[in-house]
Motif scaffolding. Structure first.
Motif, mmCIF file in Angstrom:
data_model
loop_
_atom_site.group_PDB
_atom_site.id
_atom_site.type_symbol
_atom_site.label_atom_id
_atom_site.label_comp_id
_atom_site.label_asym_id
_atom_site.label_seq_id
_atom_site.Cartn_x
_atom_site.Cartn_y
_atom_site.Cartn_z
ATOM 1 N N CYS A 37 0.832 -1.213 0.000
ATOM 2 C CA CYS A 37 0.000 0.000 0.000
ATOM 3 C C CYS A 37 0.859 1.253 0.000
ATOM 4 O O CYS A 37 0.565 2.220 -0.717
ATOM 5 N N LYS A 41 0.840 4.010 -2.979
ATOM 6 C CA LYS A 41 0.556 5.421 -2.684
ATOM 7 C C LYS A 41 1.687 6.317 -3.188
ATOM 8 O O LYS A 41 1.431 7.361 -3.789
ATOM 9 N N THR A 47 -5.805 6.379 -3.205
ATOM 10 C CA THR A 47 -5.839 5.879 -1.829
ATOM 11 C C THR A 47 -7.180 5.247 -1.467
ATOM 12 O O THR A 47 -7.284 4.563 -0.454
ATOM 13 N N VAL A 51 -7.035 -3.001 -1.966
ATOM 14 C CA VAL A 51 -5.896 -3.876 -2.254
ATOM 15 C C VAL A 51 -6.152 -5.208 -1.560
ATOM 16 O O VAL A 51 -6.601 -5.243 -0.418
ATOM 17 N N SER A 66 -7.969 -0.577 2.087
ATOM 18 C CA SER A 66 -7.788 0.464 1.078
ATOM 19 C C SER A 66 -6.309 0.846 1.047
ATOM 20 O O SER A 66 -5.575 0.644 2.025
ATOM 21 N N VAL A 67 -5.873 1.392 -0.071
ATOM 22 C CA VAL A 67 -4.484 1.825 -0.202
ATOM 23 C C VAL A 67 -4.151 2.834 0.897
ATOM 24 O O VAL A 67 -3.113 2.743 1.549
ATOM 25 N N GLY A 70 -3.936 1.146 4.460
ATOM 26 C CA GLY A 70 -2.734 0.328 4.567
ATOM 27 C C GLY A 70 -1.465 1.153 4.624
ATOM 28 O O GLY A 70 -0.532 0.829 5.359
ATOM 29 N N ALA A 71 -1.418 2.235 3.848
ATOM 30 C CA ALA A 71 -0.232 3.088 3.831
ATOM 31 C C ALA A 71 -0.050 3.822 5.153
ATOM 32 O O ALA A 71 1.078 4.139 5.536
#
Length: 101
Positions: A37, A41, A47, A51, A66-67, A70-71
């Motif tokens: 993620c 990003k 975002t 994923v 979600s991106v 997770g990021a």
């Protein structure tokens, strides 16, 4: 859904190879979904996109997020707690049935 493919464990150390074919990125990580993620990003991925972490030859993901979520997250192992192991008591079910402790 953006597919992140989980590869083999590296040197049996709890680190896994991963790849994300859509963004042509990959790496080795203890938390492959979250690291993927972050890479997505950084590359300008949306975002809000979802994923999924997939094992080889699987069509259903083992985990999703979600991106953006997770990021922004990581695994914090400082609060992991373990209890003292106790052997299984043979007659525990019988004791629970009659209300003993």
């Amino acid at each position: 859904m953006i597919r992140v493919e989980l590869g083999e464990e590296v040197k049996r150390r709890g680190r896994w190879r991963w790849t994300c074919p859509r963004f042509a990125v990959g790496g080795i990580s203890r938390q492959p979904l979250l690291d993927a993620c972050r890479e997505i990003k950084r590359m300008g991925g949306d975002t809000a996109d979802i994923v999924g972490l997939f094992r080889e030859a699987r069509s259903t993901p083992d985990a999703t997020c979600s991106v953006g979520w997770g990021a922004d997250h990581t695994v914090d192992e400082t609060t992991t707690r373990f209890g003292k192991w106790k052997p299984w008591e043979k007659n525990l079910n019988a004791k629970l049935d009659v209300g003993e402790k």
